[in-house]
Scaffold this active site. Sequence first.
Site, PDB file in Angstrom:
ATOM      1  N   ASN A  49       0.841  -1.198   0.000  1.00  0.00           N
ATOM      2  CA  ASN A  49       0.000   0.000   0.000  1.00  0.00           C
ATOM      3  C   ASN A  49       0.878   1.251   0.000  1.00  0.00           C
ATOM      4  OD1 ASN A  49       0.601  -0.895   2.654  1.00  0.00           O
ATOM      5  ND2 ASN A  49      -1.139   0.185   3.549  1.00  0.00           N
ATOM      6  N   GLU A  51       0.230   5.131   0.711  1.00  0.00           N
ATOM      7  CA  GLU A  51      -0.713   6.156   1.157  1.00  0.00           C
ATOM      8  C   GLU A  51      -0.242   7.545   0.731  1.00  0.00           C
ATOM      9  OE1 GLU A  51      -1.311   5.384   5.347  1.00  0.00           O
ATOM     10  OE2 GLU A  51      -2.408   3.529   4.897  1.00  0.00           O
ATOM     11  N   CYS A  60      -4.066   0.604  -2.588  1.00  0.00           N
ATOM     12  CA  CYS A  60      -3.928  -0.657  -1.852  1.00  0.00           C
ATOM     13  C   CYS A  60      -2.778  -1.491  -2.424  1.00  0.00           C
ATOM     14  CB  CYS A  60      -5.211  -1.471  -1.959  1.00  0.00           C
ATOM     15  SG  CYS A  60      -6.558  -0.872  -0.924  1.00  0.00           S
ATOM     16  N   GLU A  62      -2.843  -4.636  -3.306  1.00  0.00           N
ATOM     17  CA  GLU A  62      -3.273  -5.459  -4.442  1.00  0.00           C
ATOM     18  C   GLU A  62      -3.224  -4.649  -5.739  1.00  0.00           C
ATOM     19  OE1 GLU A  62      -4.757  -4.972  -1.550  1.00  0.00           O
ATOM     20  OE2 GLU A  62      -6.052  -6.625  -0.956  1.00  0.00           O
ATOM     21  N   CYS A  93     -10.013  -5.637   0.446  1.00  0.00           N
ATOM     22  CA  CYS A  93     -11.143  -4.717   0.500  1.00  0.00           C
ATOM     23  C   CYS A  93     -12.048  -4.953  -0.716  1.00  0.00           C
ATOM     24  CB  CYS A  93     -10.658  -3.269   0.554  1.00  0.00           C
ATOM     25  SG  CYS A  93     -10.068  -2.617  -1.020  1.00  0.00           S
ATOM     26  N   CYS A  96     -10.644  -3.922  -4.133  1.00  0.00           N
ATOM     27  CA  CYS A  96      -9.582  -4.812  -4.641  1.00  0.00           C
ATOM     28  C   CYS A  96     -10.146  -6.160  -5.074  1.00  0.00           C
ATOM     29  CB  CYS A  96      -8.471  -4.963  -3.605  1.00  0.00           C
ATOM     30  SG  CYS A  96      -7.429  -3.480  -3.544  1.00  0.00           S
TER      31      CYS A  96
HETATM   32  N1  THU Z   1      -5.276  -1.873   2.395  1.00  0.00           N
HETATM   33  C1  THU Z   1      -4.715  -2.599   1.382  1.00  0.00           C
HETATM   34  O1  THU Z   1      -3.606  -2.297   0.925  1.00  0.00           O
HETATM   35  N2  THU Z   1      -5.393  -3.656   0.897  1.00  0.00           N
HETATM   36  C2  THU Z   1      -6.616  -4.067   1.368  1.00  0.00           C
HETATM   37  O2  THU Z   1      -7.208  -4.978   0.792  1.00  0.00           O
HETATM   38  C3  THU Z   1      -7.157  -3.463   2.577  1.00  0.00           C
HETATM   39  C4  THU Z   1      -6.576  -2.161   2.956  1.00  0.00           C
HETATM   40  C5  THU Z   1      -4.555  -0.697   2.888  1.00  0.00           C
HETATM   41  C6  THU Z   1      -5.155   0.628   2.444  1.00  0.00           C
HETATM   42  C7  THU Z   1      -4.649   1.562   3.521  1.00  0.00           C
HETATM   43  O3  THU Z   1      -3.363   2.033   3.116  1.00  0.00           O
HETATM   44  C8  THU Z   1      -4.500   0.688   4.743  1.00  0.00           C
HETATM   45  O4  THU Z   1      -4.549  -0.659   4.287  1.00  0.00           O
HETATM   46  C9  THU Z   1      -5.586   0.915   5.779  1.00  0.00           C
HETATM   47  O5  THU Z   1      -6.834   0.810   5.225  1.00  0.00           O
END
Ligand code: THU
Length: 146
Positions: A49, A51, A60, A62, A93, A96
């Site tokens: 991820n 941010e 994310c 994925e 999520c 994704c």
């Molecule tokens: N996150 C992912 O990278 N993949 C997911 O399937 C769930 C959430 C990340 C997004 C964000 O940077 C952090 O987790 C908190 O939500």
Amino acid sequence: MTDAGEAAELAALFDAARRVQAHAHAPYSRFAVGAALRTASGAIFAGCNVENAAYPEGICAETGAIAAMIAAGERIITHVVVIGDGVTPLTPCGACRQRLAEFGTLETRIYCSTSEGIGAPHLLGDLLPHAFSAHRLAEGRLRSQA
Ligand code: THU
């Protein structure tokens, strides 16, 4: 493939997810995620991820792994390992799941894992039943008015 061969392939996928998780840029959520995909050719692509101070612009893990796969000219996802810290396996999520469905099948295996170890596989078709797909899009597309 032998059971030992499959276990070794899965271990390689887990290691890739674990390694890339360490590179996550997650200063806002403080929640690092790693994802590794195996494609039909056997290649592995990983993402973490990333941010952003403008929160909605973060991506994310994925999503990054899928982008790396597409950039390398591959298209078909057969196995996925996703990792987050904590004791509960990380499930992708909703957004994704839809992104994975673009390049996976109902049988694509998603190993929802923690950084401590690999979790049980879920089928993509179980994680995202009745997914919207290109097939449905083609069916409803407007006909030419000519
Ligand atoms: N996150 C992912 O990278 N993949 C997911 O399937 C769930 C959430 C990340 C997004 C964000 O940077 C952090 O987790 C908190 O939500």
